[in-house]
Design a protein around this motif. Structure first.
Motif, mmCIF file in Angstrom:
data_model
loop_
_atom_site.group_PDB
_atom_site.id
_atom_site.type_symbol
_atom_site.label_atom_id
_atom_site.label_comp_id
_atom_site.label_asym_id
_atom_site.label_seq_id
_atom_site.Cartn_x
_atom_site.Cartn_y
_atom_site.Cartn_z
ATOM 1 N N LEU A 110 -1.866 3.016 7.847
ATOM 2 C CA LEU A 110 -1.184 2.596 9.079
ATOM 3 C C LEU A 110 -1.730 1.257 9.574
ATOM 4 N N MET A 111 -3.050 1.203 9.843
ATOM 5 C CA MET A 111 -3.618 0.004 10.450
ATOM 6 C C MET A 111 -3.779 -1.151 9.470
ATOM 7 N N MET A 112 -4.362 -0.873 8.306
ATOM 8 C CA MET A 112 -4.722 -1.968 7.399
ATOM 9 C C MET A 112 -3.541 -2.843 6.986
ATOM 10 N N PRO A 113 -2.393 -2.271 6.607
ATOM 11 C CA PRO A 113 -1.277 -3.159 6.240
ATOM 12 C C PRO A 113 -0.869 -4.095 7.370
ATOM 13 N N VAL A 114 -0.857 -3.623 8.609
ATOM 14 C CA VAL A 114 -0.508 -4.483 9.744
ATOM 15 C C VAL A 114 -1.560 -5.574 9.915
ATOM 16 N N MET A 115 -2.828 -5.210 9.785
ATOM 17 C CA MET A 115 -3.897 -6.189 9.933
ATOM 18 C C MET A 115 -3.820 -7.277 8.870
ATOM 19 N N LEU A 116 -3.370 -6.911 7.668
ATOM 20 C CA LEU A 116 -3.278 -7.879 6.572
ATOM 21 C C LEU A 116 -1.945 -8.617 6.534
ATOM 22 N N GLY A 117 -0.940 -8.103 7.246
ATOM 23 C CA GLY A 117 0.407 -8.628 7.084
ATOM 24 C C GLY A 117 0.998 -8.198 5.761
ATOM 25 N N ALA A 118 0.560 -7.024 5.276
ATOM 26 C CA ALA A 118 1.011 -6.482 3.996
ATOM 27 C C ALA A 118 2.135 -5.470 4.232
ATOM 28 N N THR A 119 2.499 -4.753 3.177
ATOM 29 C CA THR A 119 3.563 -3.753 3.250
ATOM 30 C C THR A 119 2.970 -2.360 3.114
ATOM 31 N N ALA A 120 3.418 -1.438 3.957
ATOM 32 C CA ALA A 120 3.042 -0.033 3.847
ATOM 33 C C ALA A 120 4.246 0.770 3.384
ATOM 34 N N VAL A 121 4.039 1.594 2.367
ATOM 35 C CA VAL A 121 5.091 2.479 1.853
ATOM 36 C C VAL A 121 4.604 3.907 2.077
ATOM 37 N N LEU A 122 5.303 4.652 2.934
ATOM 38 C CA LEU A 122 4.855 5.973 3.358
ATOM 39 C C LEU A 122 5.629 7.067 2.633
ATOM 40 N N VAL A 154 0.846 -1.192 0.000
ATOM 41 C CA VAL A 154 0.000 0.000 0.000
ATOM 42 C C VAL A 154 0.883 1.243 0.000
ATOM 43 N N LEU A 155 0.748 2.073 -1.028
ATOM 44 C CA LEU A 155 1.395 3.381 -1.011
ATOM 45 C C LEU A 155 0.465 4.350 -0.295
ATOM 46 N N MET A 156 0.958 5.029 0.742
ATOM 47 C CA MET A 156 0.119 5.993 1.450
ATOM 48 C C MET A 156 0.791 7.352 1.455
ATOM 49 N N ALA A 157 0.211 8.247 0.640
ATOM 50 C CA ALA A 157 0.646 9.635 0.618
ATOM 51 C C ALA A 157 -0.390 10.541 1.269
ATOM 52 N N SER A 158 -1.638 10.054 1.434
ATOM 53 C CA SER A 158 -2.633 10.814 2.193
ATOM 54 C C SER A 158 -2.193 10.863 3.649
ATOM 55 N N PRO A 159 -2.392 11.985 4.326
ATOM 56 C CA PRO A 159 -1.858 12.121 5.694
ATOM 57 C C PRO A 159 -2.389 11.057 6.651
ATOM 58 N N MET A 160 -1.488 10.435 7.390
ATOM 59 C CA MET A 160 -1.896 9.465 8.403
ATOM 60 C C MET A 160 -2.439 10.148 9.655
ATOM 61 N N ALA A 161 -2.342 11.475 9.717
ATOM 62 C CA ALA A 161 -3.007 12.209 10.784
ATOM 63 C C ALA A 161 -4.466 12.470 10.430
ATOM 64 N N HIS A 162 -4.885 11.976 9.289
ATOM 65 C CA HIS A 162 -6.265 12.029 8.836
ATOM 66 C C HIS A 162 -6.768 10.589 8.778
ATOM 67 N N GLN A 163 -8.078 10.397 8.886
ATOM 68 C CA GLN A 163 -8.598 9.030 8.998
ATOM 69 C C GLN A 163 -8.238 8.163 7.800
ATOM 70 N N THR A 164 -8.211 8.730 6.601
ATOM 71 C CA THR A 164 -7.850 7.944 5.417
ATOM 72 C C THR A 164 -6.490 7.289 5.586
ATOM 73 N N GLY A 165 -5.489 8.093 5.896
ATOM 74 C CA GLY A 165 -4.145 7.553 6.040
ATOM 75 C C GLY A 165 -3.999 6.668 7.253
ATOM 76 N N PHE A 166 -4.654 7.045 8.344
ATOM 77 C CA PHE A 166 -4.510 6.281 9.585
ATOM 78 C C PHE A 166 -5.084 4.875 9.442
ATOM 79 N N MET A 167 -6.313 4.777 8.930
ATOM 80 C CA MET A 167 -6.970 3.470 8.870
ATOM 81 C C MET A 167 -6.399 2.578 7.768
ATOM 82 N N TYR A 168 -6.117 3.172 6.600
ATOM 83 C CA TYR A 168 -5.795 2.336 5.444
ATOM 84 C C TYR A 168 -4.313 2.362 5.063
#
Length: 547
Positions: A257-269, A241-255
Motif C-alpha cells: 500500500l504505502m511503498m508504491p505511492v512513496m516510490l511513484g510505482a505501481t501496485a497490483v492487488l 509491485v504484486l501484493m497478495a499478502s494481506p494489506m491488513a497485515h504489516q507486510t501488505g500495508f507497508m510494502y
C-alpha cells in the motif's frame, strides 16, 4: 482518541539529526506522484471472479482519496479518530488510508478472518468511530455481522459496506458523491492533515502468544523503514509491485500500500490468493517485485513451471518462516528470480534482509542483515550481548520502532536507550547475519539443553509427507520438557509414524537429544490471520491430551 505513543518523543531529535525521520507523510508522497506522473498507473485492484481489474492513474487516485476524505469528514471523522476496515486487498483499502491521512484520522486495518469475538475486543479497545467492510466476502455477510455487534461498541457510529444496497454503503457515502468539489473541501483537506509524529496507523499484533496488542505507528516510523527497504532492494518508480499478502497485515500495508505511492510505482492487488491469477497479473502488468510467505512462493513456482515464464518478475522476498533449500532451487529454476530472506514484526516492519548480491544459500541459512537505520543484538537473560554464534534474545533498535502499545505502555518492552525486546530467539554469525531460532516462549529446554526448534522444523518441512510442521514443548517430570512434532500432511500423503519421522531426522544428522519424542498429526494448524502458527494453542492442546 488519546494516543499514548510514549516511545516517539524521546528519540525524535536523534532520528531527525541522523536523517532517518524526514517529516514526510503519505500525503506528500501522493501529492508529488500526482504532480510528477499524473497519468502513470498507480493502482490496479483485481477481485476474484471478476475479469476486469480496477485501474487508477495517480491523478485519479489522488482525486478519489480527496473525495473519500471529505466524505469521512461528513460522517464526523476528525483528526486522531480511528477508522477501522476489515477488507481483503481491494483498491478501497488503499484509498481509505490515503483519505484518513488527508484529515489526520488513524487507520486500523483488521484481517477479514476475524469474527465477533476478536472484533469486539479490537474495535472496543481502539475506539473505532467508523468501520468499512465488504458487504459480502467469501460467503460472509460482514455488514450484518458488524451491525450485529455495533450496539456493544459505544464509539462505533458507522458501519459502511462496500457493495451495500442502502444509503450507508461505501458508494453512497464516500465514493460516488463529488465531495472534493464542495466549497469547504480545500480547507478540510489542507488544514487537518496527519502530522509526521502523530499516530497514523493502529495495527493489532497477530496473537501468536495470546491477546493481541495495538501497535501504534507514525508516518516517520513507517516511512523511515520503507525508504531503507526500497533502497536496499533497488526499488524505484519503474517498478510494479504484486501484493497478495494481506494489506491488513504489516507486510501488505507497508510494502503493497504505502511503498508504491512513496516510490511513484505501481501496485497490483490480489484479494484472494490464486497462483494462476497471480502469474497472469505479473505478466499483464509486468510486475517486478513481490513479497509473501513461503507457501506463496511454492505455489507460484509450481504454477509457472506449468503455465510459462513470468519474465518481468525480478525479486521475490520471503518472510515469516525459514525458506527450505529445495524450494529456493525450485523457485529459481521456475521463476528466474532473486530470492530474498527477511525478518520483521508489526512493531518495526522489516528489520533484516539478505542482500540482492548474496548467494541463494544465504536466504536459506539466514534471515539477513539489519536495514540501514536498524541495529540488532543477541543478549542473555541479563541483557548482556552474547558472542557470535550463541543463541539468545534478539533486541532491535531501529528508526522504525513503534510508538508503543495502545493503552498498555507497561508492555512496550523497550529500554531507556531504545532497545526493543522482540521476544524472538536468534543467533548472529561472524558476518552479522541473524537467524531466528524461535520465539522466547517457544524455547524447549530438555534436561538443561536448548532444542533449536526452528532448525528441526525446517528439516521436517523436507519430509515428503509434511505440508506444515511445528515443534512444541510438553511437560516431563524428569527432564522438565520434551519435544513434540506437530504436522499437517500433504494431500494424499501416507501418515508417518514417530519412528519414520525420527529416522528421517537422523538421516539429516540431527543430534539425538533434538529429536521429537511425540508426534501429533492435525488436519490443520491453529494459526493467526496472517498464517503464523499459534504454538501457545498447540501447547494447550498437548497439556489437555496428556492430563
Amino acid at each position: 482518541m488519546q494516543f499514548d505513543a510514549v516511545l516517539l518523543a524521546p528519540r525524535r531529535a536523534q532520528m531527525r539529526s541522523q536523517g532517518w525521520w524526514r517529516d514526510i507523510t503519505i500525503n506528500d508522497a501522493l501529492d508529488h506522484a500526482a504532480r510528477q506522473w499524473p497519468d502513470r498507473l498507480a493502482l490496479v485492484g483485481q477481485r476474484a471472479g471478476e475479469e476486469a481489474a480496477q485501474p487508477f492513474c495517480y491523478a485519479e487516485l489522488a482525486r478519489m482519496a480527496n473525495r473519500v476524505a471529505v466524505g469521512l469528514w461528513r460522517l464526523g471523522v476528525r483528526p486522531a479518530d480511528v477508522v477501522a476496515c476489515q477488507l481483503p486487498n481491494v483498491w478501497q483499502l488503499t484509498v481509505l488510508y490515503l483519505a484518513c491521512a488527508r484529515i489526520g484520522a488513524v487507520l486500523n486495518p483488521l484481517m477479514p478472518i476475524f469474527r465477533e469475538r476478536e472484533l469486539l475486543f479490537m474495535l472496543g479497545h481502539g475506539e473505532a468511530k467508523v468501520i468499512v467492510v465488504l458487504k459480502n466476502f467469501r460467503n460472509v455477510d460482514y455488514e450484518a455481522m458488524l451491525k450485529g455487534i455495533q450496539p456493544q461498541l459505544p464509539h462505533l457510529q458507522h458501519v459502511v459496506a462496500i457493495g451495500g444496497a442502502g444509503a450507508d454503503s461505501f458508494e453512497a457515502l464516500l465514493a460516488q458523491p463529488a465531495w472534493e468539489e464542495d466549497a469547504d473541501a480545500v480547507q478540510i483537506l489542507k488544514q487537518n492533515r496527519v502530522q509526521p509524529d502523530a499516530v497514523t496507523q493502529l495495527i493489532y499484533t497477530s496473537g501468536t502468544t495470546g491477546e493481541p496488542k495495538g501497535v501504534m505507528h507514525s508516518s516517520n516510523t513507517l516511512m523511515a523503514n520503507i525508504n531503507a527497504y526500497a533502497e536496499r532492494l533497488a526499488l524505484n518508480s519503474a517498478d510494479a509491485v504484486l501484493m497478495a499478502s494481506p494489506m491488513a497485515h504489516q507486510t501488505g500495508f507497508m510494502y503493497g500500500l504505502m511503498m508504491p505511492v512513496m516510490l511513484g510505482a505501481t501496485a497490483v492487488l490480489l484479494d484472494v490468493w490464486n497462483a494462476a491469477t497471480a502469474a497472469q497479473l505479473i505478466r499483464q502488468w509486468r510486475c517486478t517485485f513481490t513479497m509473501a510467505s513461503t507457501p506463496f512462493l511454492a505455489d507460484l513456482s509450481r504454477e509457472v513451471a506449468v503455465s510459462g515464464p513470468v519474465p518481468s518478475l525480478r525479486t521475490f522476498l520471503c518472510a515469516g518462516a525459514p525458506i527450505p533449500g529445495p524450494l529456493v532451487e525450485q523457485a529459481q529454476a521456475a521463476l528466474g528470480v532473486q530470492i530474498i530472506s527477511a525478518w520483521g514484526m508489526s512493531e518495526n516492519g522489516a528489520v533484516t534482509t539478505t542482500l540482492p548480491s548474496d548467494s541463494a544459500q544465504r536466504a536459506v541459512e539466514t534471515d539477513g542483515l539489519p536495514l540501514p537505520g536498524a541495529e540488532v543484538k543477541v543478549v542473555d537473560d541479563l541483557g548482556q550481548e552474547l558472542p557470535r554464534g550463541e543463541i539468545g534474545q534478539l533486541w532491535v533498535r531501529a528508526n522504525s520502532n513503534f510508538g508503543g502499545y495502545l493503552k498498555r505502555p507497561h508492555l512496550n518492552a523497550t529500554t531507556e536507550d531504545g532497545w526493543f525486546d522482540t521476544g524472538d530467539q536468534a543467533r548472529m554469525d561472524a558476518q552479522g547475519y541473524i537467524r531466528i531460532t524461535g520465539r522466547s516462549k517457544d524455547v524447549i529446554i530438555r534436561g538443561g539443553e536448548n532444542i533449536p526448534v526452528v532448525e528441526v522444523e525446517s528439516l521436517l518441512y523436507r519430509h515428503p509427507a509434511v505440508a506444515q510442521a511445528a515443534v512444541v514443548a510438553y511437560p516431563d517430570e524428569r527432564l522438565g520438557e520434551r519435544a513434540c512434532a506437530v504436522i499437517v500432511l500433504k494431500p494424499g500423503a501416507v501418515e508417518p509414524t514417530l519412528g519414520d519421522v525420527t529416522d528421517f531426522l537422523r538421516a539429516q544428522k540431527v543430534a539425538p537429544h533434538y529429536l521429537p519424542e511425540r508426534l501429533v498429526v492435525l488436519a490443520q494448524m491453529p494459526a493467526t490471520p496472517s498464517g503464523k502458527i499459534q504454538k501457545f494453542k498447540l501447547r494447550e492442546q498437548l497439556k489437555v491430551a496428556l492430563a
